[in-house]
Write a protein that holds these residues in place. Structure first.
Motif, PDB file in Angstrom:
ATOM      1  N   ASP A   1     -57.396  92.832  61.668  1.00 43.42           N
ATOM      2  CA  ASP A   1     -57.119  93.219  60.282  1.00 43.42           C
ATOM      3  C   ASP A   1     -58.363  93.121  59.406  1.00 43.42           C
ATOM      4  OD1 ASP A   1     -55.029  94.226  58.729  1.00 43.42           O
ATOM      5  OD2 ASP A   1     -54.578  92.265  57.845  1.00 43.42           O
TER       6      ASP A   1
ATOM      7  N   ARG B   1     -60.100  90.503  58.518  1.00 41.78           N
ATOM      8  CA  ARG B   1     -59.956  89.402  57.561  1.00 41.78           C
ATOM      9  C   ARG B   1     -60.375  88.093  58.223  1.00 41.78           C
ATOM     10  NH1 ARG B   1     -57.170  91.421  53.495  1.00 41.78           N
ATOM     11  NH2 ARG B   1     -55.776  93.154  53.871  1.00 41.78           N
TER      12      ARG B   1
ATOM     13  N   GLN C   1     -57.776  84.243  54.972  1.00 37.98           N
ATOM     14  CA  GLN C   1     -57.241  85.399  54.250  1.00 37.98           C
ATOM     15  C   GLN C   1     -55.964  85.905  54.911  1.00 37.98           C
ATOM     16  OE1 GLN C   1     -60.726  87.822  54.651  1.00 37.98           O
ATOM     17  NE2 GLN C   1     -61.354  87.506  52.516  1.00 37.98           N
ATOM     18  N   TYR C   2     -55.970  85.945  56.237  1.00 39.22           N
ATOM     19  CA  TYR C   2     -54.815  86.445  56.973  1.00 39.22           C
ATOM     20  C   TYR C   2     -53.599  85.545  56.764  1.00 39.22           C
ATOM     21  CZ  TYR C   2     -52.098  88.517  60.733  1.00 39.22           C
ATOM     22  OH  TYR C   2     -51.111  89.138  61.447  1.00 39.22           O
TER      23      TYR C   2
ATOM     24  N   GLU D   1     -53.097  83.449  54.315  1.00 42.66           N
ATOM     25  CA  GLU D   1     -52.678  83.534  52.914  1.00 42.66           C
ATOM     26  C   GLU D   1     -51.787  84.755  52.687  1.00 42.66           C
ATOM     27  OE1 GLU D   1     -54.606  83.064  48.521  1.00 42.66           O
ATOM     28  OE2 GLU D   1     -55.663  84.381  49.909  1.00 42.66           O
ATOM     29  N   ARG D   2     -52.156  85.883  53.265  1.00 46.11           N
ATOM     30  CA  ARG D   2     -51.332  87.100  53.124  1.00 46.11           C
ATOM     31  C   ARG D   2     -49.960  86.918  53.756  1.00 46.11           C
ATOM     32  NH1 ARG D   2     -53.740  92.245  51.811  1.00 46.11           N
ATOM     33  NH2 ARG D   2     -52.072  93.129  53.057  1.00 46.11           N
ATOM     34  N   LEU D   3     -49.909  86.260  54.911  1.00 44.63           N
ATOM     35  CA  LEU D   3     -48.623  85.989  55.552  1.00 44.63           C
ATOM     36  C   LEU D   3     -47.747  85.106  54.674  1.00 44.63           C
ATOM     37  CD1 LEU D   3     -49.635  85.250  59.266  1.00 44.63           C
ATOM     38  CD2 LEU D   3     -48.498  87.302  58.385  1.00 44.63           C
TER      39      LEU D   3
ATOM     40  N   ILE E   1     -47.913  84.659  51.374  1.00 44.95           N
ATOM     41  CA  ILE E   1     -47.507  85.391  50.170  1.00 44.95           C
ATOM     42  C   ILE E   1     -46.367  86.346  50.498  1.00 44.95           C
ATOM     43  CG2 ILE E   1     -48.237  87.175  48.514  1.00 44.95           C
ATOM     44  CD1 ILE E   1     -51.006  85.770  48.514  1.00 44.95           C
ATOM     45  N   SER E   2     -46.505  87.098  51.574  1.00 51.44           N
ATOM     46  CA  SER E   2     -45.477  88.066  51.961  1.00 51.44           C
ATOM     47  C   SER E   2     -44.142  87.369  52.227  1.00 51.44           C
ATOM     48  CB  SER E   2     -45.936  88.828  53.204  1.00 51.44           C
ATOM     49  OG  SER E   2     -44.931  89.692  53.653  1.00 51.44           O
TER      50      SER E   2
ATOM     51  N   ARG F   1     -42.653  85.855  48.933  1.00 51.62           N
ATOM     52  CA  ARG F   1     -42.131  86.906  48.054  1.00 51.62           C
ATOM     53  C   ARG F   1     -40.784  87.408  48.558  1.00 51.62           C
ATOM     54  NH1 ARG F   1     -47.415  90.626  46.647  1.00 51.62           N
ATOM     55  NH2 ARG F   1     -48.124  89.370  44.876  1.00 51.62           N
TER      56      ARG F   1
END
Length: 66
Positions: free
Chosen positions: A40, A42, A46-47, A49-51, A53-54, A57
């Motif tokens: 990805d 990243r 970063q990876y 953190e995105r997981l 957040i997703s 949410r």
């Protein structure tokens, strides 16, 4: 298109990351996350953190501060 990318990068550069989370995982899970992050383009941080957040949410537990 490149202006949009530059603008986005500038916005990210000013977002302060002040809190840290440290976790221990099995070696095979770490390897899988490292591979996914690389694919990805990243960092692992970063990876992950995105997981987070997703997932948060989706559960209605997180909305970014403006």
């Amino acid at each position: 298109m490149s202006t949009l990318i530059v603008t986005h990068c500038v916005q990210v550069a000013f977002m302060a990351r002040t809190a840290a989370i440290s976790v221990r995982v099995e070696e095979d899970l770490k390897a899988a996350v490292e591979k996914a992050a690389k694919e990805d383009a990243r960092t692992v941080a970063q990876y992950v953190e995105r997981l987070l957040i997703s997932h948060l949410r989706e559960k209605g537990l997180y909305s970014p501060k403006e």
